[in-house]
Design an enzyme around this catalytic site. Structure first.
Site, PDB file in Angstrom:
ATOM      1  N   CYS A  13      -2.167  35.994  54.287  1.00  0.00           N
ATOM      2  CA  CYS A  13      -1.838  37.424  54.012  1.00  0.00           C
ATOM      3  C   CYS A  13      -1.422  38.094  55.099  1.00  0.00           C
ATOM      4  O   CYS A  13      -0.601  38.935  54.859  1.00  0.00           O
ATOM      5  CB  CYS A  13      -2.887  37.822  53.199  1.00  0.00           C
ATOM      6  SG  CYS A  13      -3.207  36.880  51.382  1.00  0.00           S
ATOM      7  N   ASP A  27      -6.997  42.423  53.119  1.00  0.00           N
ATOM      8  CA  ASP A  27      -8.135  41.646  52.186  1.00  0.00           C
ATOM      9  C   ASP A  27      -9.333  41.422  53.009  1.00  0.00           C
ATOM     10  O   ASP A  27      -9.829  40.416  52.989  1.00  0.00           O
ATOM     11  CB  ASP A  27      -7.410  40.185  52.039  1.00  0.00           C
ATOM     12  CG  ASP A  27      -6.017  40.318  51.166  1.00  0.00           C
ATOM     13  OD1 ASP A  27      -5.557  41.423  50.808  1.00  0.00           O
ATOM     14  OD2 ASP A  27      -5.477  39.372  51.011  1.00  0.00           O
ATOM     15  N   LYS A  39      -2.932  43.702  45.199  1.00  0.00           N
ATOM     16  CA  LYS A  39      -1.896  42.791  44.896  1.00  0.00           C
ATOM     17  C   LYS A  39      -2.324  41.620  44.073  1.00  0.00           C
ATOM     18  O   LYS A  39      -3.387  41.253  44.166  1.00  0.00           O
ATOM     19  CB  LYS A  39      -1.358  42.361  46.440  1.00  0.00           C
ATOM     20  CG  LYS A  39      -2.059  41.881  47.178  1.00  0.00           C
ATOM     21  CD  LYS A  39      -1.691  41.660  48.630  1.00  0.00           C
ATOM     22  CE  LYS A  39      -2.588  41.029  49.642  1.00  0.00           C
ATOM     23  NZ  LYS A  39      -3.085  39.837  49.510  1.00  0.00           N
ATOM     24  N   HIS A  81      -6.933  39.620  41.480  1.00  0.00           N
ATOM     25  CA  HIS A  81      -6.293  38.630  40.346  1.00  0.00           C
ATOM     26  C   HIS A  81      -6.770  38.624  38.995  1.00  0.00           C
ATOM     27  O   HIS A  81      -8.066  38.817  39.136  1.00  0.00           O
ATOM     28  CB  HIS A  81      -6.420  37.043  40.905  1.00  0.00           C
ATOM     29  CG  HIS A  81      -5.853  36.908  42.168  1.00  0.00           C
ATOM     30  ND1 HIS A  81      -4.423  36.897  42.509  1.00  0.00           N
ATOM     31  CD2 HIS A  81      -6.107  36.553  43.443  1.00  0.00           C
ATOM     32  CE1 HIS A  81      -4.129  36.743  43.785  1.00  0.00           C
ATOM     33  NE2 HIS A  81      -5.283  36.193  44.208  1.00  0.00           N
TER      34      HIS A  81
END
Length: 205
Positions: free
Chosen positions: A158, A12, A113, A56
């Site tokens: 994460c 990320d 994800k 998202h």
């Protein structure tokens, strides 16, 4: 003794997790130099470099705006304890893009994800309810990868969840501490995450 087939896992490294972003991690941008150094080394050795991205939909259930709760407060989502986060890493937004100082040419595979609005997804391998896999485990196993070097954002979320899942799936995991920064909602969260990863068998560099 099985030989170690390595991959680098960059967690990320996105604009929204860096200073100026929607869910900024203090000094988050400072890990890019470490990521570039390791990615170059892995690439030169012909080893895969995998980058994950929170990805998202705008209606994601973990967003404080959608939950109608203050950011940073806690509740339940899909039967899992959930921190309500500021809206972040919305698909195709600037915030969801990888940080501009990350050298993307070394990246051989991307894992996106958190696309299911009903459950959050900290780990590179599963959603938080362990209901669905991201496909990363299959991708690595298809390439006989059994050892992961992991770094990224954020240490206490994460990175932690990705490392614990990786260990549970049987990978040897090394964490590059200098390449991680944390959210630290509570003082000491990052150290607790490092300790937990080590206790489960990760090597902390």
């Amino acid at each position: 003794m099985t030989s170690m087939q390595q991959a680098l896992l960059l967690i990320d490294l996105q604009n929204d997790f860096c200073p100026g972003g929607a869910l900024a991690v203090r000094e988050g941008d400072q890990v890019m130099a470490v990521a570039n150094q390791y990615a170059a080394e892995f690439s030169q050795r012909g080893l895969p470099v995998v980058a994950t991205q929170d990805w998202h939909p705008a209606n994601h259930g973990s967003f404080a705006s959608n939950a109608g709760e203050p950011a940073g407060s806690c509740g339940m989502l899909a039967g899992q304890p959930q921190i309500w986060w500021p809206d972040h890493c919305i698909q195709n937004s600037t915030g969801a893009a990888l940080h501009p100082s990350l050298t993307e040419q070394y990246i051989t595979h991307r894992v996106r994800k958190g696309q299911n609005p009903d459950v959050d997804s900290y780990s590179a391998f599963y959603d938080n309810g362990h209901l669905a896999q991201t496909g990363l485990d299959d991708w690595l196993k298809a390439r006989n990868i059994n050892a992961l070097t992991v770094m990224g954002l954020a240490t206490d979320y994460c990175v932690r969840y990705s490392v614990l899942d990786g260990l549970a799936l049987g990978y040897a995991v090394t964490v590059i501490r200098s390449g991680c920064r944390g959210v630290e909602l509570k003082l000491g969260d990052c150290q607790a995450a490092i300790d937990e990863m080590a206790a489960h068998g990760a090597v902390i560099l």
